[in-house]
Design a protein around this motif. Structure first.
Motif, mmCIF file in Angstrom:
data_model
loop_
_atom_site.group_PDB
_atom_site.id
_atom_site.type_symbol
_atom_site.label_atom_id
_atom_site.label_comp_id
_atom_site.label_asym_id
_atom_site.label_seq_id
_atom_site.Cartn_x
_atom_site.Cartn_y
_atom_site.Cartn_z
ATOM 1 N N GLU A 138 22.967 -17.589 -4.708
ATOM 2 C CA GLU A 138 21.880 -16.854 -4.673
ATOM 3 C C GLU A 138 20.671 -17.891 -4.054
ATOM 4 O O GLU A 138 20.852 -19.129 -4.064
ATOM 5 N N GLU A 146 19.547 -12.715 0.750
ATOM 6 C CA GLU A 146 19.181 -12.951 -0.651
ATOM 7 C C GLU A 146 20.220 -13.761 -1.266
ATOM 8 O O GLU A 146 20.171 -14.472 -2.238
ATOM 9 N N ARG A 147 21.506 -13.714 -0.713
ATOM 10 C CA ARG A 147 22.697 -14.546 -1.106
ATOM 11 C C ARG A 147 23.722 -14.720 0.098
ATOM 12 O O ARG A 147 23.493 -14.218 1.245
ATOM 13 N N ASP A 194 12.934 -18.166 -3.520
ATOM 14 C CA ASP A 194 13.783 -16.884 -3.331
ATOM 15 C C ASP A 194 12.910 -15.995 -2.380
ATOM 16 O O ASP A 194 13.447 -15.517 -1.350
#
Length: 323
Positions: free
Chosen positions: A19, A41-42, A31
């Motif tokens: 992540e 996002e990942r 993030d």
């Protein structure tokens, strides 16, 4: 006219999911910073004992199962990769052995993120010429092995994975209504080498090196060149942009994808997106997106797909096919 028709798709993603938050205690990033600038996002990272060929073999087996075929049906394996296991032999020959294929031939194609498009064009040409009846075309990468983990402008972007499709020769009428690959467009310009490259290699440093990128300049080239190559391929195929059912772009950056779709006058509802979950998997990104979308039942027989990508070199290109 012989056409190269898609008969099966498959993909593989390593088990380790990373992540965006994983980077927060390693870099000056967050993030939110990554998501808002890239749409990522990942991503997946290969295990320490996994090589690019391992990912490619898994994707190849999935594609064979999806097509209802065995390795004995395949005449050739073409692997697009910039992160091979070894200087030689090719990843393709290791995939050939890994799926139990004891005939035909196998080779790698290196055009970085555009590699899968270049591999498709080569496979299409071999099928049209009668050199092969069925070809397994794979994009496989372990870009986590060439990241500089102190460079937040690059290391947060990339992931590992593999995707594969099987092309089969089918006799068409030679019209725009044929199924299969209808047109390809390939381009490169070596004067832009410094915009995106790896600072190592056998003949230079004797090391694998790390990826280096001038992101802002790459962005500007990407939007213009991707839209132009897509339009050129559509012109070659004799298809108008409004007839396109799906755009399957290289999954590098959501903002590049959105800008390219806008230039092609395509709504985002017609764009296959996997960048949020996979990150940029270089040559693997288009076959991964194709396989994921196919497994979700998005593609219907007769629909028109455009795949396009740009990578280091700079190298860029597109493929128009009817599903």
């Amino acid at each position: 006219m012989r056409r190269a028709v898609v008969r099966g798709t498959g993909h593989y993603l390593p088990e380790r999911v990373v992540e965006n938050s994983w980077f927060e205690d390693k870099l000056e990033t967050s993030d939110e910073w990554i998501r808002t600038r890239t749409g990522i996002e990942r991503r997946h990272f290969a295990a320490d004992d996994q090589r690019t060929s391992d990912l490619g073999i898994a994707a190849a087996k999935a594609a064979l199962e999806n097509a209802g075929m065995t390795a004995d049906h395949i005449d050739a394996v073409v692997v697009a990769t910039s992160t091979p296991d070894f200087t030689f032999p090719s990843v393709a020959t290791m995939v050939q052995a890994g799926i139990g294929m004891k005939r035909g031939f196998a080779f790698d194609v290196q055009a970085v993120c555009a590699g899968f498009v270049f591999a498709l064009a080569n496979a299409d040409a071999m099928i049209r010429s009668g050199q092969a009846e069925r070809i397994l075309v794979i994009g496989a990468e372990t870009f986590s092995r060439i990241m500089d983990w102190s460079d937040r402008g690059t290391c947060v972007l990339f992931g590992d994975g593999a995707g594969a499709i099987i092309l089969e020769a089918v006799e068409g009428n030679g019209t725009v209504d044929d199924r299969g690959i209808l047109a390809t467009d390939l381009n490169s310009d070596g004067q832009y080498r410094e915009l995106l490259y790896v600072d190592g290699g056998v003949a230079s440093t004797g090391t694998a090196g790390h990826l280096r990128m001038q992101g802002n300049l790459v962005f500007r080239h990407a939007v213009e060149k991707l839209a132009n190559t897509a339009h050129h391929a559509l012109d070659l195929a004799g298809i108008a942009p409004e007839q396109v059912d799906w755009l399957v772009p290289h999954q590098a950056n959501l903002r590049i994808i959105e800008a390219t779709a806008k230039r092609m006058h395509l709504p985002m509802e017609k764009v296959v997106l996997t960048v949020a979950d996979h990150g940029n998997t270089s040559a693997a990104s288009i076959p991964l997106a194709l396989s994921v979308a196919n497994s979700q039942g998005k593609f219907q027989p007769g629909q028109v797909l455009v795949a396009e990508a740009i990578g280091g070199g700079l190298a860029w290109g597109s493929v128009v096919l009817r599903w």
